[in-house]
Each structure stands twice: as C-alpha cells, then as structure tokens.
Motif scaffolding. Structure first.
Motif, mmCIF file in Angstrom:
data_model
loop_
_atom_site.group_PDB
_atom_site.id
_atom_site.type_symbol
_atom_site.label_atom_id
_atom_site.label_comp_id
_atom_site.label_asym_id
_atom_site.label_seq_id
_atom_site.Cartn_x
_atom_site.Cartn_y
_atom_site.Cartn_z
ATOM 1 N N ILE A 149 0.830 -1.205 0.000
ATOM 2 C CA ILE A 149 0.000 0.000 0.000
ATOM 3 C C ILE A 149 0.865 1.256 0.000
ATOM 4 O O ILE A 149 0.434 2.321 -0.428
ATOM 5 C CB ILE A 149 -0.996 -0.020 1.186
ATOM 6 N N LEU A 150 2.108 1.121 0.441
ATOM 7 C CA LEU A 150 3.028 2.256 0.423
ATOM 8 C C LEU A 150 3.783 2.351 -0.902
ATOM 9 O O LEU A 150 4.027 3.436 -1.411
ATOM 10 C CB LEU A 150 4.021 2.148 1.582
ATOM 11 N N VAL A 151 4.170 1.206 -1.449
ATOM 12 C CA VAL A 151 4.980 1.181 -2.665
ATOM 13 C C VAL A 151 4.107 1.258 -3.923
ATOM 14 O O VAL A 151 4.496 1.880 -4.916
ATOM 15 C CB VAL A 151 5.850 -0.094 -2.694
ATOM 16 N N GLY A 152 2.936 0.650 -3.892
ATOM 17 C CA GLY A 152 2.080 0.556 -5.078
ATOM 18 C C GLY A 152 1.764 1.873 -5.761
ATOM 19 O O GLY A 152 1.959 2.007 -6.977
ATOM 20 N N PRO A 153 1.275 2.885 -5.028
ATOM 21 C CA PRO A 153 0.949 4.164 -5.685
ATOM 22 C C PRO A 153 2.171 4.823 -6.328
ATOM 23 O O PRO A 153 2.087 5.355 -7.430
ATOM 24 C CB PRO A 153 0.403 5.029 -4.553
ATOM 25 N N PHE A 154 3.307 4.771 -5.627
ATOM 26 C CA PHE A 154 4.531 5.345 -6.174
ATOM 27 C C PHE A 154 4.945 4.611 -7.443
ATOM 28 O O PHE A 154 5.222 5.227 -8.476
ATOM 29 C CB PHE A 154 5.656 5.281 -5.128
ATOM 30 N N ALA A 155 4.994 3.269 -7.369
ATOM 31 C CA ALA A 155 5.421 2.471 -8.523
ATOM 32 C C ALA A 155 4.477 2.668 -9.703
ATOM 33 O O ALA A 155 4.920 2.791 -10.855
ATOM 34 C CB ALA A 155 5.488 0.982 -8.136
ATOM 35 N N GLY A 156 3.180 2.707 -9.438
ATOM 36 C CA GLY A 156 2.208 2.902 -10.512
ATOM 37 C C GLY A 156 2.378 4.247 -11.211
ATOM 38 O O GLY A 156 2.346 4.337 -12.441
ATOM 39 N N ALA A 157 2.573 5.305 -10.413
ATOM 40 C CA ALA A 157 2.783 6.633 -10.999
ATOM 41 C C ALA A 157 4.093 6.689 -11.779
ATOM 42 O O ALA A 157 4.160 7.265 -12.869
ATOM 43 C CB ALA A 157 2.763 7.697 -9.907
ATOM 44 N N LEU A 158 5.126 6.086 -11.229
ATOM 45 C CA LEU A 158 6.427 6.034 -11.903
ATOM 46 C C LEU A 158 6.307 5.325 -13.254
ATOM 47 O O LEU A 158 6.763 5.842 -14.283
ATOM 48 C CB LEU A 158 7.447 5.318 -11.014
ATOM 49 N N ILE A 159 5.675 4.161 -13.262
ATOM 50 C CA ILE A 159 5.498 3.408 -14.513
ATOM 51 C C ILE A 159 4.641 4.193 -15.495
ATOM 52 O O ILE A 159 4.945 4.253 -16.692
ATOM 53 C CB ILE A 159 4.901 2.013 -14.214
ATOM 54 N N GLY A 160 3.582 4.825 -14.986
ATOM 55 C CA GLY A 160 2.728 5.640 -15.856
ATOM 56 C C GLY A 160 3.503 6.760 -16.525
ATOM 57 O O GLY A 160 3.339 7.019 -17.724
ATOM 58 N N GLU A 161 4.356 7.420 -15.769
ATOM 59 C CA GLU A 161 5.182 8.499 -16.333
ATOM 60 C C GLU A 161 6.185 7.961 -17.338
ATOM 61 O O GLU A 161 6.444 8.584 -18.368
ATOM 62 C CB GLU A 161 5.909 9.261 -15.223
ATOM 63 N N MET A 162 6.767 6.807 -17.041
ATOM 64 C CA MET A 162 7.718 6.204 -17.982
ATOM 65 C C MET A 162 7.003 5.847 -19.287
ATOM 66 O O MET A 162 7.549 6.065 -20.373
ATOM 67 C CB MET A 162 8.371 4.958 -17.367
ATOM 68 N N LEU A 163 5.795 5.306 -19.184
ATOM 69 C CA LEU A 163 5.014 4.992 -20.395
ATOM 70 C C LEU A 163 4.647 6.259 -21.165
ATOM 71 O O LEU A 163 4.503 6.232 -22.380
ATOM 72 C CB LEU A 163 3.740 4.224 -20.020
ATOM 73 N N HIS A 164 4.511 7.355 -20.447
ATOM 74 C CA HIS A 164 4.208 8.645 -21.074
ATOM 75 C C HIS A 164 5.424 9.209 -21.808
ATOM 76 O O HIS A 164 5.307 10.142 -22.583
ATOM 77 C CB HIS A 164 3.715 9.628 -20.008
ATOM 78 N N GLY A 165 6.585 8.607 -21.546
ATOM 79 C CA GLY A 165 7.783 9.043 -22.258
ATOM 80 C C GLY A 165 8.706 9.930 -21.454
ATOM 81 O O GLY A 165 9.636 10.523 -21.992
ATOM 82 N N ARG A 166 8.471 10.037 -20.160
ATOM 83 C CA ARG A 166 9.327 10.873 -19.325
ATOM 84 C C ARG A 166 10.600 10.125 -18.956
ATOM 85 O O ARG A 166 10.632 8.907 -18.908
ATOM 86 C CB ARG A 166 8.600 11.268 -18.037
ATOM 87 N N GLU A 167 11.628 10.888 -18.663
ATOM 88 C CA GLU A 167 12.884 10.308 -18.198
ATOM 89 C C GLU A 167 12.727 9.845 -16.750
ATOM 90 O O GLU A 167 11.828 10.303 -16.033
ATOM 91 C CB GLU A 167 13.999 11.342 -18.295
ATOM 92 N N LEU A 168 13.622 8.973 -16.335
ATOM 93 C CA LEU A 168 13.530 8.371 -15.007
ATOM 94 C C LEU A 168 13.502 9.422 -13.898
ATOM 95 O O LEU A 168 12.722 9.303 -12.946
ATOM 96 C CB LEU A 168 14.692 7.388 -14.780
ATOM 97 N N GLY A 169 14.307 10.453 -13.992
ATOM 98 C CA GLY A 169 14.357 11.491 -12.954
ATOM 99 C C GLY A 169 13.017 12.191 -12.786
ATOM 100 O O GLY A 169 12.520 12.349 -11.663
ATOM 101 N N GLN A 170 12.422 12.612 -13.897
ATOM 102 C CA GLN A 170 11.116 13.279 -13.840
ATOM 103 C C GLN A 170 10.037 12.297 -13.399
ATOM 104 O O GLN A 170 9.154 12.649 -12.620
ATOM 105 C CB GLN A 170 10.747 13.883 -15.204
ATOM 106 N N ALA A 171 10.103 11.066 -13.884
ATOM 107 C CA ALA A 171 9.105 10.064 -13.501
ATOM 108 C C ALA A 171 9.179 9.781 -11.996
ATOM 109 O O ALA A 171 8.149 9.629 -11.339
ATOM 110 C CB ALA A 171 9.321 8.777 -14.298
ATOM 111 N N THR A 172 10.388 9.739 -11.449
ATOM 112 C CA THR A 172 10.555 9.517 -10.019
ATOM 113 C C THR A 172 9.977 10.681 -9.224
ATOM 114 O O THR A 172 9.302 10.491 -8.208
ATOM 115 C CB THR A 172 12.046 9.321 -9.669
#
Length: 161
Positions: free
Chosen positions: A104-127
């Motif tokens: 419940i702590l990691v899931g929202p962060f990981a989901g948003a990170l993956i969503g940003e990566m799929l959107h084409g953002r770089e790892l730093g911005q996605a993080t």
C-alpha cells in the motif's frame, strides 16, 4: 435475535469497515462509516444522535470525499504528472493491496512512476512525479484518518451524552 439488535450490529460493522476504508482504498471509507452512523441513529429513533449531529457528520463525510479526490491529484498535478501517472497510481494502489502492508506504500509510487515512464518521461522526472503522487496520497490518508477520528468522537459523544 431481535431486529433492532441485528440493525445495531450491522451499523457497527458498517462503521468498522468504513473506518478501515480510510486506509484501504478498495473499501468505501467514511461514506460507509456515515451510513452506519445514520443507521444506528435511525434504529435508536434519533434519540441519542439527532439531526444536528448527523448534519455535522454529513459535512465531515463530504469533506473526506473532497480530500480523497483532491489529495493525490493535486500532489501529482503540482509536478506536472500525466494522465497515465494518475491512472498508474490508482492501479498501483489496488495492486499494492495484494502485498499488504508494504504494497500500500509502494504501489501508488510504482504505478505513478510506470505511468510516467510509459508517457515518455525520463527516469528522474518520472521519479519526481511518483514521489509527489505518493506524498499527495499519504497526505490524503492522514487527513482522512483525522476526519475519521473526529466523526467517531462526534458520534460517540452524542450517543453517550
């Protein structure tokens, strides 16, 4: 068993499950808690908990819904999150429920990170977006826990006073 007893037990269960829903996003949360309080008040003929108290509880419930909707979105929007990050955060939250309590702590962060990566953002911005989304979600949970305790306090003071 008498119908009144069954309805009081149902009301108490609704309040317990609703209160758990403050932290577990799959459960309806404070609207269910309020429904349980309303049921208990109705079963008691509104003798212990009257309309003024129920109105206060209703306002607190409405406030919890607003907090729920805005907290994650504002955290994510503040750093320019994409729609995929928001969707990823929701999916990550739901997936995180399978891996309680850490999920419940990691899931929202990981989901948003993956969503940003799929959107084409770089790892730093996605993080950065993932962290902001997670912080918004946690702020929302903290605020809703406070509202839950306030609602329970108002209800029980009215019930036992």
């Amino acid at each position: 068993m008498e119908l009144q007893t069954i309805l009081y037990v149902l009301a108490a269960l609704m309040m317990l499950v609703g209160t758990a829903g403050v932290v577990l996003p799959v459960l309806p949360g404070l609207p269910l808690t309020f429904a349980g309080m309303l049921l208990a008040a109705w079963v008691g003929g509104f003798q212990q908990v009257g309309w003024i108290t129920l109105t206060v509880l209703g306002v607190l419930t409405a406030l919890s819904v607003v907090v729920d909707l805005l907290s994650t979105a504002l955290g994510a929007q503040r750093v320019g999150a994409s729609r995929l990050a928001i969707i990823g955060s929701i999916i990550g939250t739901l997936a995180g429920l399978l891996f309680l309590p850490i999920g419940i702590l990691v899931g929202p962060f990981a989901g948003a990170l993956i969503g940003e990566m799929l959107h084409g953002r770089e790892l730093g911005q996605a993080t950065k977006v993932g962290l902001a989304t997670w912080m918004g979600l946690m702020l929302g949970v903290v605020l809703k826990v406070g509202l839950a305790f306030a609602m329970l306090a108002v209800f029980f003071v009215a019930w036992f006073h």
